[in-house]
Write a protein that holds these residues in place. Structure first.
Motif, PDB file in Angstrom:
ATOM      1  N   GLY A   1       1.024  -1.194  -0.100  1.00 57.48           N
ATOM      2  CA  GLY A   1       0.210  -0.061   0.079  1.00 57.48           C
ATOM      3  C   GLY A   1       1.021   1.318  -0.158  1.00 57.48           C
ATOM      4  O   GLY A   1      -0.045   2.475  -0.631  1.00 57.48           O
ATOM      5  N   ALA A   2       1.936   0.986   0.899  1.00 56.95           N
ATOM      6  CA  ALA A   2       2.869   2.412   1.327  1.00 56.95           C
ATOM      7  C   ALA A   2       3.365   2.480  -0.586  1.00 56.95           C
ATOM      8  O   ALA A   2       3.594   3.752  -0.964  1.00 56.95           O
ATOM      9  CB  ALA A   2       4.074   1.989   1.928  1.00 56.95           C
ATOM     10  N   VAL A   3       3.732   1.326  -1.455  1.00 58.11           N
ATOM     11  CA  VAL A   3       4.492   1.707  -2.804  1.00 58.11           C
ATOM     12  C   VAL A   3       3.137   2.136  -3.215  1.00 58.11           C
ATOM     13  O   VAL A   3       3.887   3.188  -4.501  1.00 58.11           O
ATOM     14  CB  VAL A   3       4.827   0.650  -2.835  1.00 58.11           C
ATOM     15  N   TYR A   4       1.979   2.215  -3.674  1.00 56.68           N
ATOM     16  CA  TYR A   4       1.374   2.518  -4.429  1.00 56.68           C
ATOM     17  C   TYR A   4       1.086   3.647  -3.714  1.00 56.68           C
ATOM     18  O   TYR A   4       0.916   4.751  -5.276  1.00 56.68           O
ATOM     19  CB  TYR A   4       0.226   1.446  -3.745  1.00 56.68           C
ATOM     20  N   THR A   5       0.952   4.371  -2.302  1.00 55.89           N
ATOM     21  CA  THR A   5       0.688   5.307  -2.610  1.00 55.89           C
ATOM     22  C   THR A   5       2.021   6.570  -2.697  1.00 55.89           C
ATOM     23  O   THR A   5       1.496   7.561  -3.319  1.00 55.89           O
ATOM     24  CB  THR A   5       0.337   6.044  -0.886  1.00 55.89           C
ATOM     25  N   VAL A   6       3.174   6.007  -2.987  1.00 56.28           N
ATOM     26  CA  VAL A   6       4.426   6.316  -2.937  1.00 56.28           C
ATOM     27  C   VAL A   6       4.218   6.568  -4.762  1.00 56.28           C
ATOM     28  O   VAL A   6       4.717   7.937  -5.411  1.00 56.28           O
ATOM     29  CB  VAL A   6       5.630   5.996  -2.725  1.00 56.28           C
ATOM     30  N   VAL A   7       3.958   5.610  -6.235  1.00 58.45           N
ATOM     31  CA  VAL A   7       3.768   5.715  -7.293  1.00 58.45           C
ATOM     32  C   VAL A   7       2.518   6.749  -7.367  1.00 58.45           C
ATOM     33  O   VAL A   7       2.945   7.641  -7.666  1.00 58.45           O
ATOM     34  CB  VAL A   7       3.481   4.385  -7.475  1.00 58.45           C
ATOM     35  N   ALA A   8       1.304   6.940  -6.527  1.00 55.96           N
ATOM     36  CA  ALA A   8       0.324   8.154  -6.988  1.00 55.96           C
ATOM     37  C   ALA A   8       0.563   9.310  -6.456  1.00 55.96           C
ATOM     38  O   ALA A   8       0.617  10.030  -7.512  1.00 55.96           O
ATOM     39  CB  ALA A   8      -0.550   7.321  -5.853  1.00 55.96           C
ATOM     40  N   LEU A   9       1.112   9.080  -5.219  1.00 57.99           N
ATOM     41  CA  LEU A   9       2.335  11.255  -5.157  1.00 57.99           C
ATOM     42  C   LEU A   9       3.457  11.258  -6.466  1.00 57.99           C
ATOM     43  O   LEU A   9       3.248  12.466  -6.829  1.00 57.99           O
ATOM     44  CB  LEU A   9       3.281  10.448  -4.120  1.00 57.99           C
ATOM     45  N   ALA A  10       3.851  10.200  -6.983  1.00 57.13           N
ATOM     46  CA  ALA A  10       4.936  11.165  -8.354  1.00 57.13           C
ATOM     47  C   ALA A  10       4.266  11.051  -9.068  1.00 57.13           C
ATOM     48  O   ALA A  10       4.323  11.986  -9.994  1.00 57.13           O
ATOM     49  CB  ALA A  10       5.975  10.477  -8.221  1.00 57.13           C
ATOM     50  N   ILE A  11       3.462  10.531  -9.594  1.00 59.00           N
ATOM     51  CA  ILE A  11       2.262  10.860 -10.487  1.00 59.00           C
ATOM     52  C   ILE A  11       2.334  12.354 -10.297  1.00 59.00           C
ATOM     53  O   ILE A  11       1.649  12.959 -11.368  1.00 59.00           O
ATOM     54  CB  ILE A  11       1.752   9.281 -11.341  1.00 59.00           C
ATOM     55  N   LEU A  12       1.077  12.149  -9.412  1.00 58.06           N
ATOM     56  CA  LEU A  12       0.237  13.673  -8.944  1.00 58.06           C
ATOM     57  C   LEU A  12       1.756  14.855  -9.512  1.00 58.06           C
ATOM     58  O   LEU A  12       1.435  15.933  -9.665  1.00 58.06           O
ATOM     59  CB  LEU A  12       0.510  13.915  -7.138  1.00 58.06           C
ATOM     60  N   ILE A  13       2.600  14.305  -8.730  1.00 56.64           N
ATOM     61  CA  ILE A  13       3.859  15.501  -8.664  1.00 56.64           C
ATOM     62  C   ILE A  13       4.211  15.764 -10.135  1.00 56.64           C
ATOM     63  O   ILE A  13       3.729  17.372 -11.160  1.00 56.64           O
ATOM     64  CB  ILE A  13       5.108  15.721  -7.868  1.00 56.64           C
ATOM     65  N   VAL A  14       4.236  14.603 -10.918  1.00 56.31           N
ATOM     66  CA  VAL A  14       4.511  15.278 -12.696  1.00 56.31           C
ATOM     67  C   VAL A  14       3.350  15.369 -13.416  1.00 56.31           C
ATOM     68  O   VAL A  14       4.021  16.199 -13.963  1.00 56.31           O
ATOM     69  CB  VAL A  14       4.969  13.470 -12.774  1.00 56.31           C
ATOM     70  N   LEU A  15       2.423  15.215 -12.707  1.00 60.32           N
ATOM     71  CA  LEU A  15       1.158  15.608 -13.858  1.00 60.32           C
ATOM     72  C   LEU A  15       0.879  16.980 -13.169  1.00 60.32           C
ATOM     73  O   LEU A  15       0.348  18.066 -14.358  1.00 60.32           O
ATOM     74  CB  LEU A  15      -0.142  14.745 -13.230  1.00 60.32           C
ATOM     75  N   ASN A  16       1.087  17.892 -11.804  1.00 60.98           N
ATOM     76  CA  ASN A  16       1.629  19.493 -11.540  1.00 60.98           C
ATOM     77  C   ASN A  16       2.181  19.658 -12.650  1.00 60.98           C
ATOM     78  O   ASN A  16       1.671  20.705 -13.081  1.00 60.98           O
ATOM     79  CB  ASN A  16       0.966  19.478 -10.464  1.00 60.98           C
ATOM     80  N   ARG A  17       3.608  19.252 -12.846  1.00 62.13           N
ATOM     81  CA  ARG A  17       4.680  20.074 -13.253  1.00 62.13           C
ATOM     82  C   ARG A  17       4.612  19.824 -14.788  1.00 62.13           C
ATOM     83  O   ARG A  17       4.517  21.023 -15.477  1.00 62.13           O
ATOM     84  CB  ARG A  17       5.725  19.586 -12.978  1.00 62.13           C
ATOM     85  N   VAL A  18       3.860  19.595 -14.975  1.00 61.41           N
ATOM     86  CA  VAL A  18       2.871  19.489 -16.783  1.00 61.41           C
ATOM     87  C   VAL A  18       2.195  20.204 -16.844  1.00 61.41           C
ATOM     88  O   VAL A  18       2.213  21.025 -17.801  1.00 61.41           O
ATOM     89  CB  VAL A  18       2.873  17.732 -17.077  1.00 61.41           C
ATOM     90  N   ARG A  19       1.800  20.181 -16.496  1.00 60.28           N
ATOM     91  CA  ARG A  19      -0.109  21.361 -16.343  1.00 60.28           C
ATOM     92  C   ARG A  19       0.683  22.883 -15.906  1.00 60.28           C
ATOM     93  O   ARG A  19       0.024  23.671 -16.622  1.00 60.28           O
ATOM     94  CB  ARG A  19      -1.537  20.880 -14.858  1.00 60.28           C
ATOM     95  N   LYS A  20       1.262  22.987 -15.193  1.00 54.29           N
ATOM     96  CA  LYS A  20       2.330  24.301 -14.598  1.00 54.29           C
ATOM     97  C   LYS A  20       2.882  24.866 -16.334  1.00 54.29           C
ATOM     98  O   LYS A  20       2.430  25.707 -16.468  1.00 54.29           O
ATOM     99  CB  LYS A  20       2.773  23.730 -13.674  1.00 54.29           C
ATOM    100  N   SER A  21       4.014  23.925 -16.419  1.00 53.11           N
ATOM    101  CA  SER A  21       4.133  23.888 -17.732  1.00 53.11           C
ATOM    102  C   SER A  21       3.672  24.644 -18.938  1.00 53.11           C
ATOM    103  O   SER A  21       3.936  25.166 -20.064  1.00 53.11           O
ATOM    104  CB  SER A  21       5.036  22.927 -18.123  1.00 53.11           C
ATOM    105  N   PHE A  22       2.148  24.001 -18.828  1.00 55.33           N
ATOM    106  CA  PHE A  22       1.217  24.560 -20.501  1.00 55.33           C
ATOM    107  C   PHE A  22       0.612  26.119 -19.857  1.00 55.33           C
ATOM    108  O   PHE A  22       0.175  26.403 -20.552  1.00 55.33           O
ATOM    109  CB  PHE A  22       0.567  23.160 -20.582  1.00 55.33           C
ATOM    110  N   ASP A  23       0.936  26.548 -19.015  1.00 58.51           N
ATOM    111  CA  ASP A  23       0.155  27.602 -18.502  1.00 58.51           C
ATOM    112  C   ASP A  23       1.042  28.856 -18.747  1.00 58.51           C
ATOM    113  O   ASP A  23       1.314  28.911 -18.767  1.00 58.51           O
ATOM    114  CB  ASP A  23      -0.401  27.541 -16.430  1.00 58.51           C
TER     115      ASP A  23
END
Length: 119
Positions: A97-119
């Protein structure tokens, strides 16, 4: 959302590490149970805000994808948990469960960076 993901990862690790101490593991389980509901609404608002801003014609699709992928996550987590429980025992579930949570956190961080690069 980042803070909640970190708390969840730490409590899932704590559950497995404190498996021999029932009261400490129970406290970690209660914290995990309280935090697991904190992500649903912010994620829905985030997805719908992105859809409304960038793709206003896809609001219905975006709202249906939220529940579809929630159910996919439940299915994948349940399947993984079942396999791990059968092969490694109950103590392994907190680690996975901790591994899945860390993976979800990494995806969230990457998606936020990608989204901010388009703004």
């Amino acid at each position: 959302m980042v803070t909640v993901f970190v708390i969840q990862a730490l409590t899932m690790l704590a559950i497995s590490l404190l498996f021999g101490l029932p009261w400490a593991a129970l406290a970690a389980l209660i914290i995990m149970g309280l935090t697991m509901y904190l992500l649903n609404s912010p994620m829905q608002i985030f997805y719908l805000a992105v859809a409304e801003k960038d793709y206003p014609q896809s609001m219905v699709l975006a709202s249906s994808l939220i529940s579809i992928f929630n159910n996919v996550g439940i299915a994948v987590g349940s399947a993984t948990g079942g396999v791990l429980f059968n092969h490694l025992g109950l103590k392994s579930l907190g680690y996975s469960g901790a591994v899945y949570t860390v993976v979800a956190l990494a995806i969230l961080i990457v998606l936020n960076r990608v989204r901010k690069s388009f703004d």
